[in-house]
Structures are given as C-alpha cells and as structure tokens.
Design a protein around this motif. Structure first.
Motif, PDB file in Angstrom:
ATOM      1  N   MET A  61       0.827  -1.205   0.000  1.00 16.46           N
ATOM      2  CA  MET A  61       0.000   0.000   0.000  1.00 16.46           C
ATOM      3  C   MET A  61       0.866   1.262   0.000  1.00 16.46           C
ATOM      4  O   MET A  61       0.532   2.254  -0.649  1.00 16.46           O
ATOM      5  CB  MET A  61      -0.918   0.000   1.223  1.00 16.46           C
ATOM      6  N   MET A  62       1.994   1.204   0.710  1.00 14.34           N
ATOM      7  CA  MET A  62       2.922   2.336   0.702  1.00 14.34           C
ATOM      8  C   MET A  62       3.479   2.559  -0.704  1.00 14.34           C
ATOM      9  O   MET A  62       3.684   3.702  -1.124  1.00 14.34           O
ATOM     10  CB  MET A  62       4.063   2.087   1.685  1.00 14.34           C
ATOM     11  N   GLY A  71       0.074   2.522  -8.379  1.00 16.02           N
ATOM     12  CA  GLY A  71      -0.227   3.853  -7.859  1.00 16.02           C
ATOM     13  C   GLY A  71       0.048   4.951  -8.868  1.00 16.02           C
ATOM     14  O   GLY A  71      -0.733   5.895  -9.007  1.00 16.02           O
ATOM     15  N   GLY A 105      -2.773   7.268 -10.383  1.00 13.95           N
ATOM     16  CA  GLY A 105      -2.560   8.672 -10.048  1.00 13.95           C
ATOM     17  C   GLY A 105      -2.407   9.545 -11.278  1.00 13.95           C
ATOM     18  O   GLY A 105      -2.943  10.666 -11.326  1.00 13.95           O
ATOM     19  N   ALA A 136       1.545   7.220  -6.518  1.00 17.61           N
ATOM     20  CA  ALA A 136       0.618   8.323  -6.767  1.00 17.61           C
ATOM     21  C   ALA A 136       1.277   9.668  -6.487  1.00 17.61           C
ATOM     22  O   ALA A 136       1.044  10.656  -7.198  1.00 17.61           O
ATOM     23  CB  ALA A 136      -0.629   8.155  -5.910  1.00 17.61           C
ATOM     24  N   VAL A 137       2.125   9.709  -5.454  1.00 22.37           N
ATOM     25  CA  VAL A 137       2.812  10.956  -5.089  1.00 22.37           C
ATOM     26  C   VAL A 137       3.828  11.348  -6.161  1.00 22.37           C
ATOM     27  O   VAL A 137       4.019  12.540  -6.449  1.00 22.37           O
ATOM     28  CB  VAL A 137       3.502  10.808  -3.715  1.00 22.37           C
ATOM     29  N   ILE A 149       1.875   1.915  -3.501  1.00 26.29           N
ATOM     30  CA  ILE A 149       0.797   2.548  -4.263  1.00 26.29           C
ATOM     31  C   ILE A 149       0.737   4.043  -3.964  1.00 26.29           C
ATOM     32  O   ILE A 149       0.635   4.872  -4.878  1.00 26.29           O
ATOM     33  CB  ILE A 149      -0.555   1.874  -3.930  1.00 26.29           C
ATOM     34  N   ILE A 150       0.811   4.387  -2.682  1.00 21.32           N
ATOM     35  CA  ILE A 150       0.775   5.802  -2.287  1.00 21.32           C
ATOM     36  C   ILE A 150       1.978   6.552  -2.855  1.00 21.32           C
ATOM     37  O   ILE A 150       1.844   7.668  -3.386  1.00 21.32           O
ATOM     38  CB  ILE A 150       0.731   5.924  -0.747  1.00 21.32           C
TER      39      ILE A 150
END
Length: 213
Positions: A29-30, A112, A116, A36-37, A32-33
């Motif tokens: 999940m990190m 991500g 994103g 996106a960032v 993916i985040i």
C-alpha cells in the motif's frame, strides 16, 4: 483429502504469520501511495509527453487498432508469470528477502503511478479509465501478489534462521510443497487475470472513452 489438507495448511500459515502478511500488505500500500505521489513530482513537460502517448493509445483503442486480444493475453500472462516465478525463486534463496520486498514495493508504485497519472490528467474521466483498465485484473493479481510475497518472506526467514541461527529445525519439505502448490495456483490466477485484461478491459475502456464525447 488433498484439497482439505492444503486449505487447512493455508489457514494455519495465515494465522501463525499474521504479522508478516500485515507488513507485506502495508508495504504494498505504501508503494501505491508513493507511486501516486510521484505523479505530482513530474514536470509539466513530462506530464504532457506521457499524456500524449496515452492519448495516442486511447485513440487507437477507440478506432480498434490496438493489439489483438490473443497477443495481449499471452503478453499479460507471460509478464505476470515471470514476476511471480521470480518471486518464488527468491523465496527459496537466503539472499532473496530484500529483493522480494523491493519487487513488491515497485509493483505497488506502478499501480499507484498509473492510477494517479490518469486521475491527475483527466480528473473524473481518468478515475473511470483507471477503474476499468487497472482494477479488473488487479482484483485477482493484487491479492495473489501479497500472498505469494508473504509466503516467500516466510520461507526466507525460516531458511535464514535455520542457516545462521541454528533454530527452526522443523522440516522444510512440507512448507516447500505448500509454497510450490501455491505458485501453481497463482499461475492459474494469472491466466484468469490475463483473460480479463485482454478480452474484457479493452471493451470497458472503449465504452468509457466513447462516453467522453
């Protein structure tokens, strides 16, 4: 009998190594985040270049000029199977632990970043495109990735303890057999995901793109 044995073995593994499964899930999940960032860190020119190629692909999809579904299917299965087999091999090597975690994190970054970027460039329409192009096959692939990565980490840890700390003297053969069985089941999931990606997702994407006009 064999099916019930493997189901029971998987349940026991999930229960005994819950912390590892949680850690692997959080790491994914990190990724993916983080992916996106990264989109926000791209320059305007980089975003425009990427969106240009993406627009070309959407144009070809709308006109029905993308690769044949059969080619897409075999490419999808080949690439995903290579990823899972590599992860499986790393699981049975003592030095594979950090590489497994890196591969997992990168997989999250790719997903991500894709979602994103679509949302960043196309807003609500981008979200719909991500939902029909990324989500369908990943409903299968993401859980399989997390489960296989967790199993690979468990095998690695057991081998490290056995080799360097002289602990964990339980036989590895039953666990290795379960691990191999799960890889085979994972490849089956990869085939199903490939069918979705090649034969269902393009149709959904075309419907969404046509709806933009």
């Amino acid at each position: 009998m064999k099916k019930s044995y493997y189901r029971r073995a998987v349940f026991i593994t999930l229960k005994d190594y819950r912390s590892i499964f949680i850690f692997v899930t959080v790491l994914f999940m990190m990724g993916i985040i983080f992916g996106a960032v990264i989109v926000n860190s791209l320059s305007l020119i980089q975003k425009e270049d990427l969106f240009y190629y993406l627009s070309q692909f959407f144009g070809e999809l709308k006109q029905g000029r993308v690769s044949a579904s059969g080619e897409m299917f075999f490419y999808s299965v080949k690439e995903n199977a290579k990823y899972f087999i590599l992860m499986w091999i790393l699981g049975i090597s003592i030095i594979g632990l950090p590489i497994i975690l890196i591969l997992l994190f990168i997989k999250g970054i790719v997903i991500g970043f894709t979602v994103g970027f679509l949302v960043n460039q196309a807003g609500w329409h981008g979200f719909l495109l991500a939902a029909v192009s990324v989500l369908p096959q990943n409903i299968i692939l993401v859980p399989l990735t997390i489960l296989l990565a967790s199993c690979a980490v468990i095998i690695c840890i057991k081998m490290i303890r056995r080799q360097f700390f002289k602990t964990g003297r339980e036989p590895l053969k039953p666990l290795f057999m379960q691990y191999t069985f799960f890889l085979i089941a994972t490849i089956g999931g990869v085939i199903v995901a490939g069918l979705i990606e090649a034969f269902l997702s393009p149709g959904f994407m075309k419907l969404v793109i046509d709806g933009f006009n």
